[in-house]
Scaffold this active site. Sequence first.
Site, short mmCIF file in Angstrom:
data_model
loop_
_atom_site.label_atom_id
_atom_site.label_comp_id
_atom_site.label_asym_id
_atom_site.label_seq_id
_atom_site.Cartn_x
_atom_site.Cartn_y
_atom_site.Cartn_z
N HIS A 138 0.83 -1.21 0.00
CA HIS A 138 0.00 0.00 0.00
C HIS A 138 0.87 1.26 0.00
O HIS A 138 0.66 2.17 -0.82
CB HIS A 138 -0.89 -0.03 1.25
CG HIS A 138 -1.71 1.21 1.47
ND1 HIS A 138 -3.03 1.31 1.13
CD2 HIS A 138 -1.37 2.42 2.03
CE1 HIS A 138 -3.49 2.52 1.45
NE2 HIS A 138 -2.49 3.21 2.00
N GLU A 139 1.85 1.31 0.90
CA GLU A 139 2.69 2.50 0.99
C GLU A 139 3.53 2.70 -0.26
O GLU A 139 3.76 3.83 -0.69
CB GLU A 139 3.58 2.41 2.24
CG GLU A 139 2.84 2.40 3.56
CD GLU A 139 1.94 3.60 3.77
OE1 GLU A 139 2.25 4.68 3.23
OE2 GLU A 139 0.93 3.46 4.46
N HIS A 154 1.78 4.67 -2.81
CA HIS A 154 1.93 6.12 -2.63
C HIS A 154 3.25 6.60 -3.21
O HIS A 154 3.29 7.64 -3.90
CB HIS A 154 1.89 6.47 -1.14
CG HIS A 154 0.55 6.35 -0.51
ND1 HIS A 154 -0.59 6.91 -1.04
CD2 HIS A 154 0.15 5.74 0.65
CE1 HIS A 154 -1.63 6.66 -0.27
NE2 HIS A 154 -1.21 5.94 0.78
#
Length: 261
Positions: free
Chosen positions: A185-186, A189
């Site tokens: 998920h990170e 980003h």
Amino acid sequence: MHLLLLLTSLGLLVAASDSSSQHKPFDCGTDTSHASDDYLKTVQALHDNKNSGSPAARAAIAARDQAAASTGSISIDTVFHIVAKADSKSTVTNNMPSAQLSALNTAYKPYNIHFNLINGTYNTLNLYFQTDLSGGVLGRCTLPSAIANGKSDPTIYANDGCNINANTMPSGALQGYNSGMTAVHETGHWLGLLHMFEGYSCDGPGDYIDDTPAESTATDGCPGDPIHNYMDYSVDSCYQGFTELQVARMRSMWGLYRDGN
């Protein structure tokens, strides 16, 4: 990869807070409040499909079109940093970094994006796994930003990367979130993606991507669609992938901001 050496030579630094093995709602510290003006103009231009405006907007459209025409592999150099207090470093075992790398590569393999565990520059992904990450989030990450031609402070290199709760690594202590999906998920980003619930509204641009559903709230646990998307919140077992346009966005941002810088 000498993972044992990584655990020692990358430094077991001091942090502060409490780690829990209990299930907690997913929370991530990355949103548009951490984005540069250049990044926001770029995602707006990509969302509006306008080949006009600022040089950054025009470059974003060119990068998007080039990315859309390419299916070549993206290979990203990655550095793992283990940050722990002396009394909590034993919660990170020697095989967890290897398992985390495997989780990243398994998640991104369908999109022809691969991660190599080494050392490097602005196109190197720095992941700081902290056993005692502060702020009540599972992770936070820097969004890509222009760094060439004196547009940005050079310290952006030093600050670039992701801070992730080490207990989210595979076999970590955080139940429900210990399959390595927080790093997935990170990393989304870091490659230029926002949360699908960005802005917390069913109206407006949301994450500036057309094939992701608008959401007024973040999901929690595994209640149903669209929790399968890596850029929503859910327990690790529910995550399944990115949308087609999310993949195109990551490729555009990689070519525009990170590749070669």
